[in-house]
Design a protein around this motif. Structure first.
Motif, PDB file in Angstrom:
ATOM      1  N   ILE A  40       0.834  -1.208   0.000  1.00 44.92           N
ATOM      2  CA  ILE A  40       0.000   0.000   0.000  1.00 44.92           C
ATOM      3  C   ILE A  40       0.868   1.257   0.000  1.00 44.92           C
ATOM      4  O   ILE A  40       0.538   2.260  -0.635  1.00 44.92           O
ATOM      5  CB  ILE A  40      -0.957  -0.025   1.207  1.00 44.92           C
ATOM      6  CG1 ILE A  40      -1.927  -1.215   1.090  1.00 44.92           C
ATOM      7  CG2 ILE A  40      -1.751   1.274   1.297  1.00 44.92           C
ATOM      8  CD1 ILE A  40      -2.839  -1.408   2.273  1.00 44.92           C
ATOM      9  N   GLU A  41       2.013   1.201   0.694  1.00 47.09           N
ATOM     10  CA  GLU A  41       2.923   2.352   0.702  1.00 47.09           C
ATOM     11  C   GLU A  41       3.451   2.633  -0.707  1.00 47.09           C
ATOM     12  O   GLU A  41       3.529   3.797  -1.136  1.00 47.09           O
ATOM     13  CB  GLU A  41       4.087   2.091   1.653  1.00 47.09           C
ATOM     14  CG  GLU A  41       5.054   3.260   1.741  1.00 47.09           C
ATOM     15  CD  GLU A  41       6.253   2.950   2.625  1.00 47.09           C
ATOM     16  OE1 GLU A  41       6.913   3.909   3.053  1.00 47.09           O
ATOM     17  OE2 GLU A  41       6.520   1.754   2.863  1.00 47.09           O
ATOM     18  N   ALA A  42       3.789   1.556  -1.426  1.00 47.39           N
ATOM     19  CA  ALA A  42       4.293   1.724  -2.791  1.00 47.39           C
ATOM     20  C   ALA A  42       3.229   2.362  -3.685  1.00 47.39           C
ATOM     21  O   ALA A  42       3.522   3.249  -4.502  1.00 47.39           O
ATOM     22  CB  ALA A  42       4.728   0.378  -3.358  1.00 47.39           C
ATOM     23  N   GLN A  43       1.984   1.922  -3.511  1.00 47.78           N
ATOM     24  CA  GLN A  43       0.888   2.501  -4.294  1.00 47.78           C
ATOM     25  C   GLN A  43       0.680   3.972  -3.917  1.00 47.78           C
ATOM     26  O   GLN A  43       0.440   4.820  -4.788  1.00 47.78           O
ATOM     27  CB  GLN A  43      -0.404   1.708  -4.059  1.00 47.78           C
ATOM     28  CG  GLN A  43      -1.587   2.201  -4.888  1.00 47.78           C
ATOM     29  CD  GLN A  43      -2.856   1.399  -4.622  1.00 47.78           C
ATOM     30  OE1 GLN A  43      -2.853   0.432  -3.855  1.00 47.78           O
ATOM     31  NE2 GLN A  43      -3.938   1.793  -5.266  1.00 47.78           N
ATOM     32  N   ALA A  44       0.783   4.263  -2.629  1.00 45.42           N
ATOM     33  CA  ALA A  44       0.592   5.640  -2.158  1.00 45.42           C
ATOM     34  C   ALA A  44       1.655   6.577  -2.736  1.00 45.42           C
ATOM     35  O   ALA A  44       1.355   7.702  -3.159  1.00 45.42           O
ATOM     36  CB  ALA A  44       0.626   5.673  -0.633  1.00 45.42           C
ATOM     37  N   ARG A 101      -4.819   9.997   3.533  1.00 43.03           N
ATOM     38  CA  ARG A 101      -5.404   8.967   2.666  1.00 43.03           C
ATOM     39  C   ARG A 101      -4.669   7.644   2.846  1.00 43.03           C
ATOM     40  O   ARG A 101      -5.302   6.581   2.852  1.00 43.03           O
ATOM     41  CB  ARG A 101      -5.333   9.414   1.209  1.00 43.03           C
ATOM     42  CG  ARG A 101      -5.966   8.393   0.261  1.00 43.03           C
ATOM     43  CD  ARG A 101      -5.900   8.817  -1.191  1.00 43.03           C
ATOM     44  NE  ARG A 101      -6.447   7.770  -2.046  1.00 43.03           N
ATOM     45  CZ  ARG A 101      -6.383   7.800  -3.377  1.00 43.03           C
ATOM     46  NH1 ARG A 101      -5.808   8.826  -4.006  1.00 43.03           N
ATOM     47  NH2 ARG A 101      -6.893   6.810  -4.082  1.00 43.03           N
ATOM     48  N   PHE A 102      -3.366   7.689   2.974  1.00 40.10           N
ATOM     49  CA  PHE A 102      -2.574   6.484   3.205  1.00 40.10           C
ATOM     50  C   PHE A 102      -3.006   5.795   4.499  1.00 40.10           C
ATOM     51  O   PHE A 102      -3.241   4.584   4.547  1.00 40.10           O
ATOM     52  CB  PHE A 102      -1.091   6.857   3.252  1.00 40.10           C
ATOM     53  CG  PHE A 102      -0.177   5.729   3.597  1.00 40.10           C
ATOM     54  CD1 PHE A 102      -0.203   4.531   2.897  1.00 40.10           C
ATOM     55  CD2 PHE A 102       0.738   5.867   4.638  1.00 40.10           C
ATOM     56  CE1 PHE A 102       0.654   3.483   3.221  1.00 40.10           C
ATOM     57  CE2 PHE A 102       1.604   4.830   4.970  1.00 40.10           C
ATOM     58  CZ  PHE A 102       1.560   3.632   4.263  1.00 40.10           C
ATOM     59  N   PHE A 142      -8.291  -1.409   5.324  1.00 40.36           N
ATOM     60  CA  PHE A 142      -7.847  -2.776   5.048  1.00 40.36           C
ATOM     61  C   PHE A 142      -7.901  -3.618   6.314  1.00 40.36           C
ATOM     62  O   PHE A 142      -8.397  -4.744   6.310  1.00 40.36           O
ATOM     63  CB  PHE A 142      -6.428  -2.766   4.481  1.00 40.36           C
ATOM     64  CG  PHE A 142      -5.905  -4.131   4.154  1.00 40.36           C
ATOM     65  CD1 PHE A 142      -6.232  -4.762   2.961  1.00 40.36           C
ATOM     66  CD2 PHE A 142      -5.103  -4.821   5.062  1.00 40.36           C
ATOM     67  CE1 PHE A 142      -5.771  -6.031   2.674  1.00 40.36           C
ATOM     68  CE2 PHE A 142      -4.636  -6.096   4.785  1.00 40.36           C
ATOM     69  CZ  PHE A 142      -4.974  -6.702   3.581  1.00 40.36           C
ATOM     70  N   GLU A 143      -7.397  -3.059   7.408  1.00 38.87           N
ATOM     71  CA  GLU A 143      -7.405  -3.786   8.684  1.00 38.87           C
ATOM     72  C   GLU A 143      -8.839  -4.112   9.106  1.00 38.87           C
ATOM     73  O   GLU A 143      -9.148  -5.238   9.510  1.00 38.87           O
ATOM     74  CB  GLU A 143      -6.719  -2.948   9.760  1.00 38.87           C
ATOM     75  CG  GLU A 143      -6.656  -3.594  11.143  1.00 38.87           C
ATOM     76  CD  GLU A 143      -5.583  -4.655  11.262  1.00 38.87           C
ATOM     77  OE1 GLU A 143      -5.710  -5.508  12.158  1.00 38.87           O
ATOM     78  OE2 GLU A 143      -4.620  -4.629  10.465  1.00 38.87           O
ATOM     79  N   HIS A 144      -9.717  -3.121   9.003  1.00 35.81           N
ATOM     80  CA  HIS A 144     -11.113  -3.315   9.406  1.00 35.81           C
ATOM     81  C   HIS A 144     -11.789  -4.385   8.547  1.00 35.81           C
ATOM     82  O   HIS A 144     -12.479  -5.274   9.076  1.00 35.81           O
ATOM     83  CB  HIS A 144     -11.871  -1.997   9.286  1.00 35.81           C
ATOM     84  CG  HIS A 144     -13.338  -2.112   9.574  1.00 35.81           C
ATOM     85  ND1 HIS A 144     -13.833  -2.312  10.835  1.00 35.81           N
ATOM     86  CD2 HIS A 144     -14.420  -2.073   8.735  1.00 35.81           C
ATOM     87  CE1 HIS A 144     -15.152  -2.395  10.789  1.00 35.81           C
ATOM     88  NE2 HIS A 144     -15.523  -2.252   9.532  1.00 35.81           N
ATOM     89  N   THR A 145     -11.595  -4.320   7.229  1.00 37.44           N
ATOM     90  CA  THR A 145     -12.230  -5.283   6.323  1.00 37.44           C
ATOM     91  C   THR A 145     -11.751  -6.700   6.597  1.00 37.44           C
ATOM     92  O   THR A 145     -12.550  -7.641   6.661  1.00 37.44           O
ATOM     93  CB  THR A 145     -11.938  -4.910   4.859  1.00 37.44           C
ATOM     94  OG1 THR A 145     -12.485  -3.619   4.587  1.00 37.44           O
ATOM     95  CG2 THR A 145     -12.558  -5.926   3.906  1.00 37.44           C
ATOM     96  N   GLU A 146     -10.449  -6.850   6.768  1.00 37.79           N
ATOM     97  CA  GLU A 146      -9.906  -8.187   7.015  1.00 37.79           C
ATOM     98  C   GLU A 146     -10.385  -8.750   8.352  1.00 37.79           C
ATOM     99  O   GLU A 146     -10.700  -9.935   8.467  1.00 37.79           O
ATOM    100  CB  GLU A 146      -8.377  -8.146   6.991  1.00 37.79           C
ATOM    101  CG  GLU A 146      -7.791  -7.995   5.604  1.00 37.79           C
ATOM    102  CD  GLU A 146      -8.192  -9.152   4.692  1.00 37.79           C
ATOM    103  OE1 GLU A 146      -7.981 -10.312   5.074  1.00 37.79           O
ATOM    104  OE2 GLU A 146      -8.739  -8.879   3.600  1.00 37.79           O
ATOM    105  N   ARG A 147     -10.471  -7.892   9.359  1.00 37.93           N
ATOM    106  CA  ARG A 147     -10.973  -8.360  10.656  1.00 37.93           C
ATOM    107  C   ARG A 147     -12.429  -8.792  10.554  1.00 37.93           C
ATOM    108  O   ARG A 147     -12.844  -9.803  11.138  1.00 37.93           O
ATOM    109  CB  ARG A 147     -10.820  -7.259  11.708  1.00 37.93           C
ATOM    110  CG  ARG A 147      -9.394  -7.024  12.150  1.00 37.93           C
ATOM    111  CD  ARG A 147      -9.330  -6.117  13.366  1.00 37.93           C
ATOM    112  NE  ARG A 147      -7.953  -5.889  13.781  1.00 37.93           N
ATOM    113  CZ  ARG A 147      -7.632  -5.333  14.949  1.00 37.93           C
ATOM    114  NH1 ARG A 147      -8.582  -4.966  15.796  1.00 37.93           N
ATOM    115  NH2 ARG A 147      -6.359  -5.159  15.263  1.00 37.93           N
TER     116      ARG A 147
END
Length: 253
Positions: A25-29, A38-39, A46-51
């Motif tokens: 994600i850092e590379a995309q940012a 936004r980063f 992402f963390e929320h969705t995966e949890r």
């Protein structure tokens, strides 16, 4: 701050899913010129969705619902007198669970009661509500064993973890004091506290075949129907139709 220390911090904060994806994600940012906010927002999403995904997977496994019994796969066309909208409303709106209301499904064997009960249960799991499915026989055996161990109250409290308990084929409970008493204890314990979804081959007038005396029958029915949706299914048995279709195919060959 080194990458190693960032990984350690993320693990310490129990943000393992972010740790797995932070470099990507850092590379995309960087490539797309994201702002810091936004980063950070992307990482948190992402963390929320995966949890959530893992929590729902855990709930689904724990529910032990019959496999492949979703409402989308139910043949409503075969049950012309069934109010489809009513069933779909139960699946779409979980407020009945918050109100500790029950769902009672009646009909002869083979018309899809288990499928509907499991489908409603699955819909609740997908909304993040813990559900537990039992056949009535297995549930009664569990409660009887707990009673023998002088731990019935503890077992009932454990079941409180599930706002929805599905009891399939309650009519198979034997009319004995030992079986019907623990079933009544469960109904009384959950009354106005948590929801039950129950399927039955027998209408209420025949529930004296389930409970050991009329007083217990009346008390159980009274608690169940006080806050409940009653659904009656009238249709030809799916199993009977499937058997007839097989017989016709065999006769044609």
């Amino acid at each position: 701050m080194s990458e190693a220390s960032l990984e350690v911090l993320l693990k310490a904060l129990r943000l393992g899913f972010i740790g797995e994806q932070v470099e990507r994600i850092e590379a995309q940012a960087v490539a797309e010129g994201w702002s810091h906010s936004r980063f950070l927002k992307c990482l948190c999403e992402f963390e929320h969705t995966e949890r959530e995904n893992r929590r729902l997977a855990r709930y689904l496994k724990d529910a032990r619902l019959p496999v492949g019994k979703s409402l989308s796969g139910f043949d409503f066309a075969a049950c012309t007198k069934l109010e489809r909208r009513r069933v779909q409303q139960l699946a779409a709106d979980s407020t009945w669970v918050k109100r500790a209301e029950n769902v009672l499904l009646f009909g002869p064997s083979g018309v899809g009661k288990t499928h509907l009960a499991a489908g409603v249960g699955l819909a609740m799991v997908e909304k993040g509500i813990p559900v537990r499915y039992f056949t009535a026989t297995n549930l009664v055996q569990l409660l009887q064993q707990a009673k023998l161990n002088l731990a019935l109250e503890k077992q009932l409290v454990r079941l409180d973890h599930y706002p929805v308990v599905v009891i399939d084929d309650i009519g198979y409970v034997k009319r004995s004091e030992s079986e019907s008493s623990v079933l009544f204890e469960l109904i009384a314990h959950r009354y106005e506290r948590h929801s039950l979804v129950i399927t039955s081959n027998h209408p209420f007038r025949d529930w004296d075949q389930i409970f050991s005396d009329t007083t217990m029958t009346v008390s159980a029915v009274d608690r169940l129907v006080h806050h409940a949706t009653l659904i009656e299914i009238e249709a030809e048995s799916y199993r009977k139709k499937a058997a007839q279709a097989r017989q016709q195919r065999q006769s044609a060959t």
